[in-house]
Design a protein around this motif. Structure first.
Motif, PDB file in Angstrom:
ATOM      1  N   THR A  14      49.557 -19.593  -5.944  1.00 20.94           N
ATOM      2  CA  THR A  14      48.188 -19.989  -6.261  1.00 20.94           C
ATOM      3  C   THR A  14      47.555 -18.894  -7.106  1.00 20.94           C
ATOM      4  O   THR A  14      47.711 -17.715  -6.808  1.00 20.94           O
ATOM      5  N   GLU A  15      46.829 -19.319  -8.132  1.00 17.14           N
ATOM      6  CA  GLU A  15      46.071 -18.341  -8.911  1.00 17.14           C
ATOM      7  C   GLU A  15      44.605 -18.583  -8.650  1.00 17.14           C
ATOM      8  O   GLU A  15      44.159 -19.726  -8.698  1.00 17.14           O
ATOM      9  N   PHE A  16      43.870 -17.534  -8.315  1.00 18.35           N
ATOM     10  CA  PHE A  16      42.436 -17.735  -8.150  1.00 18.35           C
ATOM     11  C   PHE A  16      41.643 -16.514  -8.581  1.00 18.35           C
ATOM     12  O   PHE A  16      42.166 -15.406  -8.648  1.00 18.35           O
ATOM     13  N   SER A  17      40.369 -16.742  -8.882  1.00 16.04           N
ATOM     14  CA  SER A  17      39.514 -15.660  -9.366  1.00 16.04           C
ATOM     15  C   SER A  17      38.967 -14.865  -8.189  1.00 16.04           C
ATOM     16  O   SER A  17      38.422 -15.441  -7.253  1.00 16.04           O
ATOM     17  N   VAL A  18      39.119 -13.560  -8.270  1.00 15.71           N
ATOM     18  CA  VAL A  18      38.584 -12.713  -7.206  1.00 15.71           C
ATOM     19  C   VAL A  18      37.662 -11.660  -7.800  1.00 15.71           C
ATOM     20  O   VAL A  18      37.686 -11.395  -8.996  1.00 15.71           O
ATOM     21  N   VAL A  19      36.859 -11.071  -6.917  1.00 17.45           N
ATOM     22  CA  VAL A  19      35.991  -9.975  -7.324  1.00 17.45           C
ATOM     23  C   VAL A  19      36.879  -8.755  -7.561  1.00 17.45           C
ATOM     24  O   VAL A  19      37.612  -8.358  -6.658  1.00 17.45           O
ATOM     25  N   PRO A  20      36.848  -8.163  -8.754  1.00 19.41           N
ATOM     26  CA  PRO A  20      37.692  -6.992  -8.968  1.00 19.41           C
ATOM     27  C   PRO A  20      37.121  -5.788  -8.215  1.00 19.41           C
ATOM     28  O   PRO A  20      35.930  -5.755  -7.935  1.00 19.41           O
ATOM     29  N   SER A  21      37.956  -4.865  -7.866  1.00 21.95           N
ATOM     30  CA  SER A  21      37.535  -3.577  -7.287  1.00 21.95           C
ATOM     31  C   SER A  21      37.054  -3.617  -5.846  1.00 21.95           C
ATOM     32  O   SER A  21      36.666  -2.584  -5.310  1.00 21.95           O
ATOM     33  N   SER A  45      54.880  -9.349   0.174  1.00 25.37           N
ATOM     34  CA  SER A  45      55.082  -8.932  -1.215  1.00 25.37           C
ATOM     35  C   SER A  45      53.997  -7.945  -1.607  1.00 25.37           C
ATOM     36  O   SER A  45      53.094  -7.670  -0.828  1.00 25.37           O
ATOM     37  N   GLY A  46      54.095  -7.395  -2.793  1.00 20.27           N
ATOM     38  CA  GLY A  46      53.104  -6.432  -3.245  1.00 20.27           C
ATOM     39  C   GLY A  46      53.640  -5.028  -3.115  1.00 20.27           C
ATOM     40  O   GLY A  46      54.753  -4.822  -2.640  1.00 20.27           O
ATOM     41  N   ILE A  47      52.822  -4.056  -3.525  1.00 22.82           N
ATOM     42  CA  ILE A  47      53.327  -2.684  -3.606  1.00 22.82           C
ATOM     43  C   ILE A  47      53.632  -2.091  -2.238  1.00 22.82           C
ATOM     44  O   ILE A  47      54.388  -1.146  -2.124  1.00 22.82           O
ATOM     45  N   LEU A  98      46.691   1.853  -6.953  1.00 19.96           N
ATOM     46  CA  LEU A  98      46.822   1.171  -8.256  1.00 19.96           C
ATOM     47  C   LEU A  98      45.511   0.984  -9.000  1.00 19.96           C
ATOM     48  O   LEU A  98      45.362   0.048  -9.787  1.00 19.96           O
ATOM     49  N   GLY A  99      44.541   1.826  -8.720  1.00 17.03           N
ATOM     50  CA  GLY A  99      43.262   1.664  -9.408  1.00 17.03           C
ATOM     51  C   GLY A  99      42.145   1.821  -8.405  1.00 17.03           C
ATOM     52  O   GLY A  99      42.372   2.037  -7.212  1.00 17.03           O
ATOM     53  N   ARG A 100      40.928   1.697  -8.893  1.00 16.77           N
ATOM     54  CA  ARG A 100      39.780   1.938  -8.032  1.00 16.77           C
ATOM     55  C   ARG A 100      39.421   0.681  -7.258  1.00 16.77           C
ATOM     56  O   ARG A 100      38.933  -0.298  -7.846  1.00 16.77           O
ATOM     57  N   VAL A 101      39.638   0.707  -5.960  1.00 14.96           N
ATOM     58  CA  VAL A 101      39.261  -0.417  -5.099  1.00 14.96           C
ATOM     59  C   VAL A 101      38.488   0.093  -3.888  1.00 14.96           C
ATOM     60  O   VAL A 101      38.942   0.979  -3.169  1.00 14.96           O
ATOM     61  N   ILE A 102      37.302  -0.468  -3.697  1.00 16.80           N
ATOM     62  CA  ILE A 102      36.467  -0.160  -2.536  1.00 16.80           C
ATOM     63  C   ILE A 102      36.717  -1.255  -1.507  1.00 16.80           C
ATOM     64  O   ILE A 102      36.808  -2.426  -1.867  1.00 16.80           O
ATOM     65  N   THR A 103      36.871  -0.897  -0.238  1.00 19.70           N
ATOM     66  CA  THR A 103      37.079  -1.951   0.754  1.00 19.70           C
ATOM     67  C   THR A 103      35.935  -1.991   1.758  1.00 19.70           C
ATOM     68  O   THR A 103      35.348  -0.953   2.078  1.00 19.70           O
ATOM     69  N   ILE A 104      35.594  -3.197   2.190  1.00 21.32           N
ATOM     70  CA  ILE A 104      34.530  -3.375   3.175  1.00 21.32           C
ATOM     71  C   ILE A 104      35.181  -3.707   4.510  1.00 21.32           C
ATOM     72  O   ILE A 104      35.912  -4.688   4.625  1.00 21.32           O
ATOM     73  N   GLY A 105      34.949  -2.860   5.501  1.00 15.07           N
ATOM     74  CA  GLY A 105      35.554  -3.044   6.812  1.00 15.07           C
ATOM     75  C   GLY A 105      34.775  -4.022   7.676  1.00 15.07           C
ATOM     76  O   GLY A 105      33.550  -4.048   7.629  1.00 15.07           O
ATOM     77  N   ASP A 136      52.476   3.810  11.190  1.00 13.29           N
ATOM     78  CA  ASP A 136      51.793   4.247   9.963  1.00 13.29           C
ATOM     79  C   ASP A 136      51.238   3.019   9.261  1.00 13.29           C
ATOM     80  O   ASP A 136      51.904   1.989   9.171  1.00 13.29           O
ATOM     81  N   LEU A 137      50.039   3.136   8.751  1.00 14.17           N
ATOM     82  CA  LEU A 137      49.408   2.011   8.053  1.00 14.17           C
ATOM     83  C   LEU A 137      49.259   2.343   6.572  1.00 14.17           C
ATOM     84  O   LEU A 137      49.205   3.513   6.188  1.00 14.17           O
ATOM     85  N   ILE A 138      49.158   1.305   5.749  1.00 10.73           N
ATOM     86  CA  ILE A 138      49.040   1.509   4.303  1.00 10.73           C
ATOM     87  C   ILE A 138      47.662   2.091   3.931  1.00 10.73           C
ATOM     88  O   ILE A 138      46.720   2.014   4.715  1.00 10.73           O
ATOM     89  N   TYR A 139      47.606   2.662   2.739  1.00 10.72           N
ATOM     90  CA  TYR A 139      46.357   3.189   2.161  1.00 10.72           C
ATOM     91  C   TYR A 139      45.603   4.052   3.187  1.00 10.72           C
ATOM     92  O   TYR A 139      46.204   4.890   3.840  1.00 10.72           O
TER      93      TYR A 139
END
Lengths: 239, 239
Positions: A14-21, A45-47, A98-105, A136-139
């Motif tokens: 599926t391809e969908f538009s997401v909020v970048p960052s 999948s993914g890094i 892989l770039g600047r990403v802010i996450t909301i917990g 161990d957890l990612i990021y």
């Protein structure tokens, strides 16, 4: 920004538009029989393929951040109709490789056996882990988990949070174990009992446990009115 | 994402890389002489030119969100070395008219006369407004302000927050006015005095006000040890 996502069960792309960052990550605490656990997923999948992570992901362009948290949790773990509360945003510039990403917990505390966990969407696995056995957890997910745990520990001292994790009728020992498990401390039994009974929060049901190997203990329930009052006004439970 | 910004004072144009889709907004409460105010800015350019807003803006690619909050506040209002605390992220899909932007709220409560406010960067004006006289604000800034105010009101009932806004030596009336102003309620004087004195938080200095037109009132200061204890453990101040 377009994201391509592969549904695990069907292989559908599926391809969908997401909020970048910006992403969402959920810290879901589950409590059952005196044990506090945390819900983790493994992305297929993914890094960071094959590593454990908090359930989370990208926000669709058209959904609120609260809706995104509920959707992602449901898609990845099957958990639905959970009371999720926002923790805060985590935004160190180097938290995502892989770039600047802010996450909301986001955060929830649930009674584990009331829900069925089933991995879906991009998650190949979804499992409960005991707090002391978290891999161990990612990021920066360990930091987010730790922040959430510290906050939970502060809060259980200030309001009757987590009391709804007990059975309807419970013993003083079960209540003590709830505190001991969440706070990761040992409490003095007579001292704990004296203090909790002084709060007038508990109703003595004049019943005892049945079918137990040990000496049957008295059963209690919460006094609804005092429970509500303490929830609103808070308390300070010093052990 | 590149942003072009025009410095008000010099007219200099600067282009810099920012995190797309995410901004910072600061809710700065200032207290002085019994009055609670909020710091607002007017941006000199952009789609909401000439309207009042919370001080905020874009996050540079290489700075943490906490650093961005401090930088933006300093650039726009001149306020420096402020204790800023993250509120939460606000992320309704329609909160920003020109695309999807999530904002992260920050919050501070300061003694107004200890700081000099000076507009800079993209702000042509920076002014304190009384809470009840706040003008219409851009986007969802009124909601962010309201959320922050509700949180402040909850917190002043639970810990000695805001007590540092008083002079070192203060009267019981000044303390009562602090609560009345923040909570926007009228308190019963004898009741307030009885309850606050019962907490043992105040030290009677055996001094009285000087050079006042009304009858000189007793001066108090905070008992450092009890203040620290209450800050750590919280309290429940029921009026």
């Amino acid at each position: 920004m377009k994201k391509k996502l592969i549904e695990q069960a069907t292989g559908t792309e599926t391809e969908f538009s997401v909020v970048p960052s910006v992403t969402i990550d959920c810290v879901i605490f589950g409590f059952q029989d005196g044990v506090l656990e945390i819900l983790l997923v493994k992305h297929a999948s993914g890094i960071k393929e094959g590593e454990w992570a908090l359930p989370g992901g990208w926000i669709s362009e058209k959904e609120s951040i609260d809706d995104a948290a509920h959707r992602l949790l449901k898609e990845l773990t099957g958990l639905n109709n959970i009371y999720l509360e926002q923790l805060k945003a985590f935004g160190n510039p180097d938290r995502f490789p892989l770039g600047r990403v802010i996450t909301i917990g986001y955060n929830a505390l649930i009674k584990k056996d009331e829900y069925i966990v089933e991995p879906g969407f991009t998650a190949s696995e979804a499992e409960w882990y005991k707090i002391k056995e978290v891999p161990d957890l990612i990021y920066d997910h360990s930091k987010i988990l730790d922040f959430s745990l510290q906050r939970l520990r502060r809060r259980v001292r200030q309001a009757p949070i987590g009391f709804n994790l007990l059975p309807e009728k419970f013993t003083l020992l079960q209540l003590q174990q709830l505190y001991e498990e969440i706070l990761d401390i040992k409490l003095d039994k007579p001292n704990f009992r004296r203090k909790i009974l002084k709060m007038k929060l508990l109703t003595n049901l004049n019943e005892k446990e049945k079918d137990v190997a040990h000496r049957a203990a008295k059963l209690y329930s919460f006094d609804d009115e005092i429970y509500r009052k303490l929830t609103e006004k808070g308390f300070n439970f010093e052990f």
